[in-house]
Structure formats: structure tokens, C-alpha cells
Design a protein around this motif. Sequence first.
Motif, PDB file in Angstrom:
ATOM      1  N   ASP A   1       1.336  -8.149  -6.762  1.00  0.00           N
ATOM      2  CA  ASP A   1       2.179  -6.955  -6.659  1.00  0.00           C
ATOM      3  C   ASP A   1       1.344  -5.746  -6.223  1.00  0.00           C
ATOM      4  OD1 ASP A   1       4.325  -8.453  -7.481  1.00  0.00           O
ATOM      5  OD2 ASP A   1       4.247  -7.800  -9.570  1.00  0.00           O
ATOM      6  N   ARG A   2       0.118  -5.648  -6.762  1.00  0.00           N
ATOM      7  CA  ARG A   2      -0.752  -4.530  -6.376  1.00  0.00           C
ATOM      8  C   ARG A   2      -1.120  -4.602  -4.896  1.00  0.00           C
ATOM      9  NH1 ARG A   2      -3.341  -1.890 -10.917  1.00  0.00           N
ATOM     10  NH2 ARG A   2      -4.678  -0.841  -9.405  1.00  0.00           N
ATOM     11  N   LEU A   3      -1.407  -5.804  -4.426  1.00  0.00           N
ATOM     12  CA  LEU A   3      -1.723  -5.968  -3.006  1.00  0.00           C
ATOM     13  C   LEU A   3      -0.521  -5.610  -2.139  1.00  0.00           C
ATOM     14  CD1 LEU A   3      -3.801  -9.279  -3.033  1.00  0.00           C
ATOM     15  CD2 LEU A   3      -4.603  -7.051  -2.227  1.00  0.00           C
ATOM     16  N   ASP A   4       0.667  -5.965  -2.595  1.00  0.00           N
ATOM     17  CA  ASP A   4       1.870  -5.643  -1.844  1.00  0.00           C
ATOM     18  C   ASP A   4       2.062  -4.125  -1.773  1.00  0.00           C
ATOM     19  OD1 ASP A   4       4.227  -6.596  -0.458  1.00  0.00           O
ATOM     20  OD2 ASP A   4       5.385  -5.858  -2.147  1.00  0.00           O
ATOM     21  N   GLU A   5       1.787  -3.432  -2.881  1.00  0.00           N
ATOM     22  CA  GLU A   5       1.875  -1.968  -2.883  1.00  0.00           C
ATOM     23  C   GLU A   5       0.832  -1.368  -1.932  1.00  0.00           C
ATOM     24  OE1 GLU A   5       1.299  -1.077  -6.961  1.00  0.00           O
ATOM     25  OE2 GLU A   5       3.317  -1.637  -7.569  1.00  0.00           O
ATOM     26  N   SER A   6      -0.373  -1.947  -1.936  1.00  0.00           N
ATOM     27  CA  SER A   6      -1.427  -1.472  -1.037  1.00  0.00           C
ATOM     28  C   SER A   6      -1.024  -1.679   0.418  1.00  0.00           C
ATOM     29  CB  SER A   6      -2.737  -2.216  -1.320  1.00  0.00           C
ATOM     30  OG  SER A   6      -3.188  -1.980  -2.645  1.00  0.00           O
ATOM     31  N   ASP A   7      -0.390  -2.813   0.685  1.00  0.00           N
ATOM     32  CA  ASP A   7       0.037  -3.086   2.064  1.00  0.00           C
ATOM     33  C   ASP A   7       1.089  -2.084   2.516  1.00  0.00           C
ATOM     34  OD1 ASP A   7       0.109  -4.949   4.448  1.00  0.00           O
ATOM     35  OD2 ASP A   7       2.204  -5.031   3.818  1.00  0.00           O
ATOM     36  N   ARG A   8       2.007  -1.718   1.622  1.00  0.00           N
ATOM     37  CA  ARG A   8       3.014  -0.718   1.993  1.00  0.00           C
ATOM     38  C   ARG A   8       2.356   0.624   2.298  1.00  0.00           C
ATOM     39  NH1 ARG A   8       6.164  -3.332  -2.066  1.00  0.00           N
ATOM     40  NH2 ARG A   8       5.629  -1.747  -3.623  1.00  0.00           N
ATOM     41  N   ALA A   9       1.334   0.969   1.514  1.00  0.00           N
ATOM     42  CA  ALA A   9       0.616   2.230   1.768  1.00  0.00           C
ATOM     43  C   ALA A   9      -0.074   2.181   3.123  1.00  0.00           C
ATOM     44  CB  ALA A   9      -0.402   2.473   0.666  1.00  0.00           C
ATOM     45  N   LEU A  10      -0.745   1.073   3.414  1.00  0.00           N
ATOM     46  CA  LEU A  10      -1.436   0.923   4.699  1.00  0.00           C
ATOM     47  C   LEU A  10      -0.449   0.883   5.864  1.00  0.00           C
ATOM     48  CD1 LEU A  10      -4.166  -1.679   3.664  1.00  0.00           C
ATOM     49  CD2 LEU A  10      -4.562   0.699   4.345  1.00  0.00           C
ATOM     50  N   ALA A  11       0.720   0.292   5.624  1.00  0.00           N
ATOM     51  CA  ALA A  11       1.742   0.256   6.672  1.00  0.00           C
ATOM     52  C   ALA A  11       2.194   1.678   7.015  1.00  0.00           C
ATOM     53  CB  ALA A  11       2.940  -0.583   6.227  1.00  0.00           C
ATOM     54  N   SER A  12       2.299   2.539   6.008  1.00  0.00           N
ATOM     55  CA  SER A  12       2.680   3.929   6.253  1.00  0.00           C
ATOM     56  C   SER A  12       1.600   4.656   7.043  1.00  0.00           C
ATOM     57  CB  SER A  12       2.926   4.650   4.926  1.00  0.00           C
ATOM     58  OG  SER A  12       4.048   4.093   4.249  1.00  0.00           O
ATOM     59  N   VAL A  13       0.330   4.378   6.701  1.00  0.00           N
ATOM     60  CA  VAL A  13      -0.777   4.973   7.451  1.00  0.00           C
ATOM     61  C   VAL A  13      -0.750   4.491   8.897  1.00  0.00           C
ATOM     62  CG1 VAL A  13      -3.294   5.104   7.679  1.00  0.00           C
ATOM     63  CG2 VAL A  13      -2.238   5.251   5.405  1.00  0.00           C
ATOM     64  N   LEU A  14      -0.515   3.205   9.077  1.00  0.00           N
ATOM     65  CA  LEU A  14      -0.468   2.639  10.424  1.00  0.00           C
ATOM     66  C   LEU A  14       0.660   3.270  11.244  1.00  0.00           C
ATOM     67  CD1 LEU A  14      -1.501   0.600  12.486  1.00  0.00           C
ATOM     68  CD2 LEU A  14       0.010  -1.118  11.460  1.00  0.00           C
TER      69      LEU A  14
ATOM     70  N   GLY B   1      -5.595  -7.687   3.345  1.00  0.00           N
ATOM     71  CA  GLY B   1      -4.726  -7.754   2.172  1.00  0.00           C
ATOM     72  C   GLY B   1      -3.705  -8.872   2.282  1.00  0.00           C
ATOM     73  N   GLY B   2      -3.166  -9.071   3.487  1.00  0.00           N
ATOM     74  CA  GLY B   2      -2.194 -10.135   3.690  1.00  0.00           C
ATOM     75  C   GLY B   2      -2.785 -11.510   3.447  1.00  0.00           C
ATOM     76  N   GLY B   3      -4.038 -11.692   3.898  1.00  0.00           N
ATOM     77  CA  GLY B   3      -4.711 -12.965   3.650  1.00  0.00           C
ATOM     78  C   GLY B   3      -4.907 -13.202   2.165  1.00  0.00           C
ATOM     79  N   ALA B   4      -5.248 -12.130   1.442  1.00  0.00           N
ATOM     80  CA  ALA B   4      -5.441 -12.254  -0.007  1.00  0.00           C
ATOM     81  C   ALA B   4      -4.127 -12.609  -0.692  1.00  0.00           C
ATOM     82  CB  ALA B   4      -6.002 -10.952  -0.569  1.00  0.00           C
ATOM     83  N   MET B   5      -3.020 -12.009  -0.230  1.00  0.00           N
ATOM     84  CA  MET B   5      -1.714 -12.340  -0.811  1.00  0.00           C
ATOM     85  C   MET B   5      -1.349 -13.800  -0.551  1.00  0.00           C
ATOM     86  SD  MET B   5       0.761  -8.983  -0.398  1.00  0.00           S
ATOM     87  CE  MET B   5       0.311  -8.470   1.262  1.00  0.00           C
ATOM     88  N   ALA B   6      -1.684 -14.297   0.634  1.00  0.00           N
ATOM     89  CA  ALA B   6      -1.396 -15.695   0.960  1.00  0.00           C
ATOM     90  C   ALA B   6      -2.179 -16.631   0.044  1.00  0.00           C
ATOM     91  CB  ALA B   6      -1.733 -15.973   2.427  1.00  0.00           C
ATOM     92  N   VAL B   7      -3.430 -16.276  -0.225  1.00  0.00           N
ATOM     93  CA  VAL B   7      -4.254 -17.086  -1.132  1.00  0.00           C
ATOM     94  C   VAL B   7      -3.636 -17.111  -2.531  1.00  0.00           C
ATOM     95  CG1 VAL B   7      -6.483 -17.229  -2.301  1.00  0.00           C
ATOM     96  CG2 VAL B   7      -6.399 -16.757   0.143  1.00  0.00           C
ATOM     97  N   LEU B   8      -3.199 -15.951  -2.995  1.00  0.00           N
ATOM     98  CA  LEU B   8      -2.590 -15.874  -4.326  1.00  0.00           C
ATOM     99  C   LEU B   8      -1.279 -16.649  -4.375  1.00  0.00           C
ATOM    100  CD1 LEU B   8      -3.220 -12.142  -5.286  1.00  0.00           C
ATOM    101  CD2 LEU B   8      -4.330 -14.164  -6.244  1.00  0.00           C
ATOM    102  N   ASP B   9      -0.521 -16.613  -3.295  1.00  0.00           N
ATOM    103  CA  ASP B   9       0.733 -17.371  -3.253  1.00  0.00           C
ATOM    104  C   ASP B   9       0.471 -18.864  -3.373  1.00  0.00           C
ATOM    105  OD1 ASP B   9       2.234 -15.085  -3.015  1.00  0.00           O
ATOM    106  OD2 ASP B   9       2.420 -15.198  -0.822  1.00  0.00           O
TER     107      ASP B   9
END
Length: 293
Positions: A71-84, A226-234
Motif C-alpha cells: 500500500d505504501r508503494l502504491d501511495e508513492s507511485d501515485r505521488a511520482l505519477a503526479s510529479v511526472l 516501485g512498480g517492480g517492487a510491487m510486482a515482487v510483493l504481489d
Amino acid sequence: MRITSSRMLDQAAAATVANQSKLADKVSQVSSGLRVQTPSDDPSAWLAAHRAQLKKQLSEGTGVAMQFSRDRLDESDRALASVLDAVTATRALAVQGGNDSYNAANRRDLALQVRSLFESAVGAANTRAPDGEYLLAGAASLSVPFDANGVYLGDAGTRQIPTTEASTSLISVAGSRLTATNGVDVLPLLKQVADALDANDPTLVRSLLTDLQTAIDQVSNARSLGGGAMAVLDEAAKAHSQLEQNLDQDISRYVEVDIVNAASELAKATQALDASRAVTSRVIDLLGRTSSA
């Protein structure tokens, strides 16, 4: 060997008591569904089931931690998506501002838009998790990672979590990914573009387009990490779920009854008790007749 009347009665009564105890055990097994309820029922099976239960609890605990990290990684990805999004939009505005057909007023208007995007990007980069920690601050997660000028104040520290006994997975992305150590200083670059537009300097604006593309790639790479890390956790979560199912099956095999077999054993125990009671009654009847004679 001469069997006395008292001995015959004792044997019949003992058989009845034994069959009553056996029937009680079978009734308990059928009603509870458990063959082993205490260590004394089957020490080896009880111990094996206990060990399996402990492994399941550990796996469940790890699963909770992995979901929290996911969940934390997903929140981080949303933040980075906004920056992007902000960087991508800034580059599009910079392309317009670098056009010689634009005048100073046009560029000032573009500068206002870029400054708004810059503030939005800084806000996203300073996103906090529900527990109050800053997601992109690295190990310094209790302090604001980016200042008002977009300068990174955090560090490059990251966190990892065990996913198996032999492996770990990344569970955080540091804001250092948005600094010159990985390409360009992404957030200050947006401010630099706004300043160049305000200064009505199309040459400088055009010169920043390459850096803006680098920034886009840089943020995209941070998201990919971050996406790769989420895939590993999944995948780890799936493995833990399967492990827990296997452990449930092991526990069931160790301590639970086979319902069909248990019902059959219950019927046999009932018949055995009925038979022993009949024998006891017959012995008592015979002894009564002998006494009368």
C-alpha cells in the motif's frame, strides 16, 4: 482356571466402562470434527499440528507486513505519477515558450502555469503516508524531503522487507531518484523553466528541453522501480497464500477426523456398548438365578 461369579461381573462391568469411554471419544470427535484435541490424544500429531499452526501465524504476520508495504508503494507511485504529470506538462509548455512567435506576455502566462505545476509537483513529492511519514524522504522519513525550492533534503536510504526465509523485497523509493545523482534535479528544473519564461528568454527555454526529457525519464524510472517492487510483493503474497492453504491442509490432516470414517467408528462403538451392556445384564441375570437356586 475357575472363574468366580464376582470375577465374571467385574469383567462385564469393565468391558461396559471401556466401551462407554470409547463411545464418548467417538461422539466427541464427530461433534467437534477433531481427532486430536489435547497432546495426550496423539502427541506426535498434536506437535506436528502445533508447528504447522505457528508457521501459518508467522506467514500471516509477514503477509500483513507485505500488504502494508504494498500500500505504501502504491501511495508513492501515485505521488511520482503526479510529479511526472507536472514535468510532462512543463515540457509541453516549454516547447511553446521556446517558439520565437511568442512574445513576453505570452511567456509570462506560460510561466504562471509552470509555477503552478512546480508547486503541485513539490506538494506531491512531499506526500505523507497515513502514519505521518514522508513517502519519498528515504530513511529521514519524519522530515519534509523537498523544500520550497524543490531541493531534496532527504537521503538515499530505502527499506526492505523479508518475503521468504532467504529473500527480501524493496518497499520504498527515495526522493534522491529525483536529484542530479540520477540525472537532473527534477523539481528545481521546473522552477528554472518558469524563471526563463518570465525572463522572456526563449533560447534558455529551448536549452532546457533536453533536461526536461531527462527528468521525464528519471521520474518514469523511479516509478518503474516501485512498480517492480510491487510486482515482487504481489508474487510473494500469492506464495504466502498458497503456503497458508497447504498448512491448513496439514493441520487438518494431523488433527481433524475423517467424517465418514468417524461416523462408522461411532456406529461400531455404539454397537459394542450395547453388546457389553447386554452381556452385563445377562451375567447379572445368571448370577441372580444361581443365588435363588
